[in-house]
Design a protein around this motif. Structure first.
Motif, PDB file in Angstrom:
ATOM      1  N   GLU A  97       0.824  -1.208   0.000  1.00  0.00           N
ATOM      2  CA  GLU A  97       0.000   0.000   0.000  1.00  0.00           C
ATOM      3  C   GLU A  97       0.859   1.259   0.000  1.00  0.00           C
ATOM      4  O   GLU A  97       0.529   2.248  -0.663  1.00  0.00           O
ATOM      5  N   LEU A  98       1.949   1.236   0.746  1.00  0.00           N
ATOM      6  CA  LEU A  98       2.852   2.389   0.748  1.00  0.00           C
ATOM      7  C   LEU A  98       3.455   2.592  -0.634  1.00  0.00           C
ATOM      8  O   LEU A  98       3.557   3.726  -1.119  1.00  0.00           O
ATOM      9  N   MET A  99       3.842   1.493  -1.278  1.00  0.00           N
ATOM     10  CA  MET A  99       4.426   1.583  -2.613  1.00  0.00           C
ATOM     11  C   MET A  99       3.446   2.160  -3.625  1.00  0.00           C
ATOM     12  O   MET A  99       3.799   3.023  -4.446  1.00  0.00           O
ATOM     13  N   LEU A 100       2.195   1.694  -3.567  1.00  0.00           N
ATOM     14  CA  LEU A 100       1.205   2.053  -4.587  1.00  0.00           C
ATOM     15  C   LEU A 100       0.317   3.224  -4.177  1.00  0.00           C
ATOM     16  O   LEU A 100      -0.464   3.723  -4.999  1.00  0.00           O
ATOM     17  N   GLY A 101       0.400   3.635  -2.911  1.00  0.00           N
ATOM     18  CA  GLY A 101      -0.440   4.736  -2.448  1.00  0.00           C
ATOM     19  C   GLY A 101      -1.899   4.367  -2.310  1.00  0.00           C
ATOM     20  O   GLY A 101      -2.776   5.232  -2.461  1.00  0.00           O
ATOM     21  N   THR A 102      -2.181   3.093  -2.028  1.00  0.00           N
ATOM     22  CA  THR A 102      -3.571   2.634  -1.960  1.00  0.00           C
ATOM     23  C   THR A 102      -4.108   2.523  -0.534  1.00  0.00           C
ATOM     24  O   THR A 102      -5.213   2.023  -0.332  1.00  0.00           O
ATOM     25  N   GLY A 103      -3.336   2.963   0.452  1.00  0.00           N
ATOM     26  CA  GLY A 103      -3.788   2.870   1.838  1.00  0.00           C
ATOM     27  C   GLY A 103      -4.922   3.842   2.127  1.00  0.00           C
ATOM     28  O   GLY A 103      -5.290   4.673   1.280  1.00  0.00           O
ATOM     29  N   PRO A 104      -5.523   3.754   3.306  1.00  0.00           N
ATOM     30  CA  PRO A 104      -6.608   4.671   3.661  1.00  0.00           C
ATOM     31  C   PRO A 104      -6.126   6.116   3.683  1.00  0.00           C
ATOM     32  O   PRO A 104      -4.951   6.384   3.954  1.00  0.00           O
ATOM     33  N   ARG A 246     -10.463  -5.227   3.683  1.00  0.00           N
ATOM     34  CA  ARG A 246     -10.184  -3.851   3.287  1.00  0.00           C
ATOM     35  C   ARG A 246      -8.853  -3.735   2.551  1.00  0.00           C
ATOM     36  O   ARG A 246      -8.707  -2.942   1.611  1.00  0.00           O
ATOM     37  N   LEU A 247      -7.856  -4.534   2.966  1.00  0.00           N
ATOM     38  CA  LEU A 247      -6.587  -4.560   2.238  1.00  0.00           C
ATOM     39  C   LEU A 247      -6.793  -5.026   0.805  1.00  0.00           C
ATOM     40  O   LEU A 247      -6.264  -4.444  -0.149  1.00  0.00           O
ATOM     41  N   MET A 248      -7.563  -6.121   0.632  1.00  0.00           N
ATOM     42  CA  MET A 248      -7.830  -6.653  -0.704  1.00  0.00           C
ATOM     43  C   MET A 248      -8.618  -5.648  -1.536  1.00  0.00           C
ATOM     44  O   MET A 248      -8.334  -5.453  -2.730  1.00  0.00           O
ATOM     45  N   LYS A 249      -9.577  -5.019  -0.924  1.00  0.00           N
ATOM     46  CA  LYS A 249     -10.441  -4.072  -1.643  1.00  0.00           C
ATOM     47  C   LYS A 249      -9.644  -2.884  -2.176  1.00  0.00           C
ATOM     48  O   LYS A 249      -9.744  -2.532  -3.352  1.00  0.00           O
ATOM     49  N   ARG A 250      -8.831  -2.269  -1.298  1.00  0.00           N
ATOM     50  CA  ARG A 250      -8.116  -1.055  -1.687  1.00  0.00           C
ATOM     51  C   ARG A 250      -7.053  -1.330  -2.739  1.00  0.00           C
ATOM     52  O   ARG A 250      -6.886  -0.549  -3.685  1.00  0.00           O
ATOM     53  N   THR A 251      -6.319  -2.433  -2.589  1.00  0.00           N
ATOM     54  CA  THR A 251      -5.148  -2.661  -3.429  1.00  0.00           C
ATOM     55  C   THR A 251      -5.464  -3.418  -4.710  1.00  0.00           C
ATOM     56  O   THR A 251      -4.847  -3.165  -5.754  1.00  0.00           O
ATOM     57  N   PHE A 252      -6.434  -4.317  -4.670  1.00  0.00           N
ATOM     58  CA  PHE A 252      -6.669  -5.176  -5.831  1.00  0.00           C
ATOM     59  C   PHE A 252      -8.045  -4.988  -6.470  1.00  0.00           C
ATOM     60  O   PHE A 252      -8.186  -5.143  -7.673  1.00  0.00           O
ATOM     61  N   PHE A 253      -9.056  -4.655  -5.668  1.00  0.00           N
ATOM     62  CA  PHE A 253     -10.400  -4.540  -6.223  1.00  0.00           C
ATOM     63  C   PHE A 253     -10.662  -3.167  -6.826  1.00  0.00           C
ATOM     64  O   PHE A 253     -11.050  -3.044  -7.992  1.00  0.00           O
ATOM     65  N   VAL A 254     -10.446  -2.110  -6.043  1.00  0.00           N
ATOM     66  CA  VAL A 254     -10.785  -0.756  -6.481  1.00  0.00           C
ATOM     67  C   VAL A 254     -10.051  -0.344  -7.761  1.00  0.00           C
ATOM     68  O   VAL A 254     -10.660   0.242  -8.667  1.00  0.00           O
ATOM     69  N   PRO A 255      -8.730  -0.627  -7.921  1.00  0.00           N
ATOM     70  CA  PRO A 255      -8.055  -0.199  -9.148  1.00  0.00           C
ATOM     71  C   PRO A 255      -8.620  -0.807 -10.419  1.00  0.00           C
ATOM     72  O   PRO A 255      -8.463  -0.229 -11.503  1.00  0.00           O
ATOM     73  N   LEU A 256      -9.294  -1.960 -10.336  1.00  0.00           N
ATOM     74  CA  LEU A 256      -9.787  -2.638 -11.535  1.00  0.00           C
ATOM     75  C   LEU A 256     -11.300  -2.599 -11.688  1.00  0.00           C
ATOM     76  O   LEU A 256     -11.812  -2.931 -12.760  1.00  0.00           O
TER      77      LEU A 256
END
Length: 423
Positions: A97-104, A246-256
């Motif tokens: 999340e830190l790498m991709l900026g997908t954290g809350p 929530r980890l799965m949602k932010r990093t893998f679900f929302v971007p696609l």
């Protein structure tokens, strides 16, 4: 002939091993949090190099638990293996999340925000970019819930010890039976599911104690999934392990999801399967024949398909009629859909349950005329720690004025149709 309650003597060494790993793991995550944020800020103007450096520096968090098991394992308790792998999973995804900026929103606003977010096994909440204040009385509420889950867990563990977690199966493995043992295996699958739930829920509630003691709100990760889920999407999307969800949602679900909701849902479920494969490998590090690679991945793939079928049926006359059924009946139907596939998921962790029944404190009815038949074991370390925290929290409350009520936003996440975002 009188009956007496007999309490087993827990393996306090094994229990202490788990606690030692938990505290050392927390210290390591704090140090890694400071390092990660420093690299993040230092290389912010060079995004490509930042991704490479953060990616390479994050690998030890994933490989580290396996290296510990390779050089120092097997440890005394498979629960210790589980704790090690849990740190690897949560730290690995939060580093991503830190790498991709997908954290809350607000998680990387300051070094304080990120270190607390990254190092806390519970997911802390943010409000307008700042750490969200917890409600008054949360510590006491958590302690009561921990006690409740410990009691239910002790009962499940005691039944598991008496039956090797295989009631009515006569030692048979559901994986070797037609239809995974359905319906004969359902009592065994449900018993092991209750144990897994209580183990996870108790640990996650304990993880929330420190943030709550510091006045920080956190995600309530288990929303009574076994008793209140009214559909598969409700189970996976709103009630079961919302920290991972929530980890799965932010990093893998929302971007696609904007491009392909089905692909986004599939990716989230497959990532859930992959990290469970990693954890089951760690749990069974010293007993590889007790773990069949790929079954957990298959379980989550099938759950994705079932969620898709449920979504497709939701607007049909049949689906509308099912939605009108009483909540308890819909919960039973949801369980009857999830549980038959349970052996695929539980196969990698069932040996941990059997070992935990031997090492943990259990209770049984012993027949005998003399009270001398009652064996009194030492209280588990968890109970001692909860008691100490409760005393400190009570003393703290005597000297602090109550804060104004804080409006707490809902921590659950509504699943996106036509699929849900994964476990």
């Amino acid at each position: 002939m009188a009956f007496h309650l007999a309490f087993s003597k827990p393996d306090l060494t094994a229990d202490s091993e788990v606690k030692f790993i938990s505290f050392v793991g927390l210290a390591v995550l704090i140090l890694m949090g400071f390092l990660g944020y420093a690299l993040h800020c230092l290389l912010r103007q060079r995004p490509s190099m930042r991704l490479c450096v953060l990616g390479l520096s994050g690998l030890p968090m994933i490989i580290g638990p396996l290296l510990v098991l390779h050089f120092f394992g097997p440890l005394r308790s498979k629960l210790a293996h589980f704790a090690l792998s849990f740190f690897g999973v949560v730290a690995g995804f939060r580093w991503l999340e830190l790498m991709l900026g997908t954290g809350p929103k607000g998680f990387d606003k300051s070094v304080k925000n990120f270190v607390i977010y990254f190092a806390s096994p519970a997911e802390v909440l943010f409000d307008s970019g700042q750490l969200q204040a917890s409600k008054d009385g949360l510590v006491s509420e958590l302690l009561l819930r921990i006690a409740k889950h410990m009691l239910i867990g002790t009962i499940a563990l005691s039944l598991g010890k008496a039956t090797d977690f295989a009631p009515f199966l006569d030692g048979q493995d559901p994986l070797t039976m037609p239809l995974l043992g359905f319906p004969v295996a359902l009592p065994a699958v449900y018993l092991l599911t209750v144990y897994v739930y209580c183990t996870l829920a108790t640990a996650m509630l304990m993880h929330r104690l420190l943030p709550a003691f510091l006045g920080i709100a956190s995600v309530d990760s288990m929303q009574t999934p076994l008793l209140l889920s009214t559909s598969l999407r409700d189970f996976w999307g709103r009630r079961w392990n919302l920290v991972v969800h929530r980890l799965m949602k932010r990093t893998f679900f929302v971007p696609l999801v904007g491009r392909s909701p089905h692909l986004a849902g599939l990716l989230a479920f497959m990532m859930s399967g992959l990290f469970h494969e990693y954890m089951w490998l760690a749990v069974n590090w010293n007993q590889r024949d007790a773990y069949v690679p790929g079954l957990s991945l298959l379980f989550f793939f099938l759950q994705f398909l079932l969620c898709g079928v449920e979504s497709a049926l939701s607007l049909t006359p049949l689906g509308l009629q099912l939605s009108k059924l009483p909540q308890p009946l819909r919960t039973v139907l949801t369980s009857l859909v999830v549980l038959p596939l349970g052996p695929l998921f539980l196969q990698g962790i069932s040996s941990m349950g059997v070992e935990a029944a031997d090492q943990g404190q259990t209770v049984s009815l012993v027949m005998g005329d003399a009270p001398g038949g009652v064996v009194s074991g030492s209280p588990p370390l968890d109970w001692v720690m909860c008691g100490l925290v409760g005393l400190v929290a009570g003393a703290r409350g005597l000297y602090l004025r109550p804060r104004p009520a804080v409006k707490i936003s809902k921590s659950t996440v509504v699943a996106v149709l036509p699929t849900c975002e994964g476990a």
